[in-house]
Design a protein around this motif. Structure first.
Motif, PDB file in Angstrom:
ATOM      1  N   ASP A 111      41.409  40.574  56.173  1.00  0.00           N
ATOM      2  CA  ASP A 111      40.852  39.409  55.478  1.00  0.00           C
ATOM      3  C   ASP A 111      40.673  39.733  53.992  1.00  0.00           C
ATOM      4  OD1 ASP A 111      40.764  38.195  57.924  1.00  0.00           O
ATOM      5  OD2 ASP A 111      38.620  38.494  58.234  1.00  0.00           O
ATOM      6  N   ILE A 112      41.192  38.836  53.143  1.00  0.00           N
ATOM      7  CA  ILE A 112      41.150  39.031  51.698  1.00  0.00           C
ATOM      8  C   ILE A 112      40.283  37.940  51.072  1.00  0.00           C
ATOM      9  CG2 ILE A 112      42.512  39.140  49.580  1.00  0.00           C
ATOM     10  CD1 ILE A 112      42.967  41.453  51.467  1.00  0.00           C
ATOM     11  N   VAL A 113      39.380  38.333  50.178  1.00  0.00           N
ATOM     12  CA  VAL A 113      38.548  37.377  49.445  1.00  0.00           C
ATOM     13  C   VAL A 113      38.777  37.604  47.951  1.00  0.00           C
ATOM     14  CG1 VAL A 113      36.232  36.510  49.004  1.00  0.00           C
ATOM     15  CG2 VAL A 113      36.821  37.371  51.278  1.00  0.00           C
ATOM     16  N   LEU A 114      39.287  36.572  47.272  1.00  0.00           N
ATOM     17  CA  LEU A 114      39.602  36.650  45.853  1.00  0.00           C
ATOM     18  C   LEU A 114      38.777  35.621  45.086  1.00  0.00           C
ATOM     19  CD1 LEU A 114      43.480  36.710  46.342  1.00  0.00           C
ATOM     20  CD2 LEU A 114      42.036  38.694  45.913  1.00  0.00           C
ATOM     21  N   ASP A 115      38.658  35.817  43.779  1.00  0.00           N
ATOM     22  CA  ASP A 115      37.939  34.870  42.927  1.00  0.00           C
ATOM     23  C   ASP A 115      38.905  33.807  42.413  1.00  0.00           C
ATOM     24  OD1 ASP A 115      35.536  36.129  43.228  1.00  0.00           O
ATOM     25  OD2 ASP A 115      35.635  37.238  41.339  1.00  0.00           O
ATOM     26  N   LEU A 116      38.469  32.546  42.441  1.00  0.00           N
ATOM     27  CA  LEU A 116      39.235  31.453  41.854  1.00  0.00           C
ATOM     28  C   LEU A 116      38.719  31.225  40.437  1.00  0.00           C
ATOM     29  CD1 LEU A 116      41.322  29.149  42.182  1.00  0.00           C
ATOM     30  CD2 LEU A 116      39.435  27.703  42.954  1.00  0.00           C
ATOM     31  N   MET A 117      39.613  31.338  39.455  1.00  0.00           N
ATOM     32  CA  MET A 117      39.231  31.263  38.050  1.00  0.00           C
ATOM     33  C   MET A 117      39.904  30.069  37.374  1.00  0.00           C
ATOM     34  SD  MET A 117      37.441  34.135  37.946  1.00  0.00           S
ATOM     35  CE  MET A 117      37.211  34.401  36.179  1.00  0.00           C
ATOM     36  N   TYR A 118      39.172  29.447  36.446  1.00  0.00           N
ATOM     37  CA  TYR A 118      39.751  28.401  35.605  1.00  0.00           C
ATOM     38  C   TYR A 118      39.215  28.585  34.194  1.00  0.00           C
ATOM     39  CZ  TYR A 118      40.814  23.841  33.584  1.00  0.00           C
ATOM     40  OH  TYR A 118      41.268  22.833  32.755  1.00  0.00           O
ATOM     41  N   LYS A 119      40.127  28.757  33.255  1.00  0.00           N
ATOM     42  CA  LYS A 119      39.774  29.010  31.855  1.00  0.00           C
ATOM     43  C   LYS A 119      38.820  30.192  31.730  1.00  0.00           C
ATOM     44  CE  LYS A 119      40.728  24.528  29.761  1.00  0.00           C
ATOM     45  NZ  LYS A 119      40.213  23.405  28.937  1.00  0.00           N
ATOM     46  N   GLY A 120      39.052  31.212  32.554  1.00  0.00           N
ATOM     47  CA  GLY A 120      38.262  32.427  32.485  1.00  0.00           C
ATOM     48  C   GLY A 120      36.910  32.354  33.146  1.00  0.00           C
ATOM     49  N   VAL A 121      36.587  31.223  33.775  1.00  0.00           N
ATOM     50  CA  VAL A 121      35.279  31.047  34.415  1.00  0.00           C
ATOM     51  C   VAL A 121      35.468  31.011  35.928  1.00  0.00           C
ATOM     52  CG1 VAL A 121      33.253  29.560  34.639  1.00  0.00           C
ATOM     53  CG2 VAL A 121      34.407  29.777  32.429  1.00  0.00           C
ATOM     54  N   ARG A 122      34.677  31.792  36.621  1.00  0.00           N
ATOM     55  CA  ARG A 122      34.757  31.846  38.078  1.00  0.00           C
ATOM     56  C   ARG A 122      34.266  30.534  38.685  1.00  0.00           C
ATOM     57  NH1 ARG A 122      31.502  33.245  42.480  1.00  0.00           N
ATOM     58  NH2 ARG A 122      32.553  34.439  44.130  1.00  0.00           N
ATOM     59  N   GLN A 123      35.104  29.930  39.538  1.00  0.00           N
ATOM     60  CA  GLN A 123      34.763  28.660  40.172  1.00  0.00           C
ATOM     61  C   GLN A 123      34.326  28.826  41.625  1.00  0.00           C
ATOM     62  OE1 GLN A 123      34.681  25.944  38.249  1.00  0.00           O
ATOM     63  NE2 GLN A 123      35.351  27.303  36.602  1.00  0.00           N
TER      64      GLN A 123
END
Length: 267
Positions: A111-123
């Motif tokens: 199981d992999i958990v990654l960060d979702l980023m938009y314009k450098g900000v974690r969403q």
């Protein structure tokens, strides 16, 4: 000399675990990684006087492996994105993504958990359960939990999605993205850009303005708004605040707060 290592366990001594993690990291983000295979070989040679057993022949061979290039060459393609649930704390999305593995390496990371980023900000996060990647195209079902209201960038991302425009997002790894210790540095170095598609169905299906006999006197008119809910969960409309324009000029506003908010069923 040519030889194959078929399903051979690789034993990593404790003193070599850190260099092995670094090797896996470089193999994950790089294009071509060179390394040496050092050891001893025992072979059987057929000669005119019979079979000769040659034991402990030393060898030191240089070779290379094609890397995974951060699984971003080409960029992953999000083929489907659906809002499946929502709470005041955030939204849960179901995502189908095609990831191309350009190397000859198969990868199984749990199981992999990654960060979702938009314009450098974690969403929020993206979870890929039991991730297994083989060479070539891989269709992966993932889930994401985001909180659009936590930042201006989050609200912008939600607006672009619901408006049908879409946006460029990135999926970034962390040292805790996987429980596989030997891959922690590899997934921690991941940073993959992808195009998040916009919503294909319009939330506002239509609107009409009804001019009454008294409109010229009191400036009030009736408005009918048709709302479409393309999401799985029901959608509650708390208020409407919009502007009516004609030929680029603003004619008035539609402002309504419902004492009994209408609920639009999901799909």
């Amino acid at each position: 000399m040519t030889f194959d290592l078929l399903q051979t366990p690789l034993l990593v001594p404790e003193t070599s675990k850190q260099p092995f993690q670094e090797f896996n990291r470089d193999l994950t983000i790089g294009a071509n990684i060179g390394f040496n295979v050092v050891g001893f070989a025992s072979v059987y040679a057929n000669t005119s006087i019979g079979t000769v057993n040659l034991v402990n022949i030393p060898f030191n061979a240089s070779t290379e492996l094609s890397g995974l290039q951060s699984l971003g060459n080409p960029a992953p393609t999000i083929t489907e994105l659906q809002v499946v649930s929502g709470t005041p704390a955030g939204l849960t999305l179901a995502i189908t993504v095609v990831i191309v593995n350009p190397s000859s390496i198969s990868l199984s990371a749990g199981d992999i958990v990654l960060d979702l980023m938009y314009k450098g900000v974690r969403q929020g996060t993206v979870t890929m359960p039991k991730l297994a990647i083989i060479p070539g195209a891989n269709t992966v079902n993932a889930s994401s939990t985001i909180d659009p209201g936590a930042s201006p960038e989050g609200l912008e991302l939600l607006t672009l999605y619901t408006g049908g425009t879409g946006a460029t997002v990135s999926i970034a790894g962390t040292p805790t993205s996987t429980v596989v210790d030997s891959l922690s540095l590899a997934f921690g170095a991941l940073n993959i850009e992808s195009q998040m598609p916009g919503l294909q169905s319009k939330l506002l299906a239509g609107a009409s303005l009804i001019v009454l006999d008294t409109t010229l006197v009191n400036g009030l008119a009736e408005t009918v708004v048709t709302v479409n809910n393309p999401f799985v969960p029901p959608m509650t409309i708390l208020s409407i605040d919009s502007t009516i324009t004609y030929g680029g000029a603003a004619l008035g506003t539609v402002v309504s707060t419902f004492s009994s908010p209408p609920v639009i069923p999901g799909i």
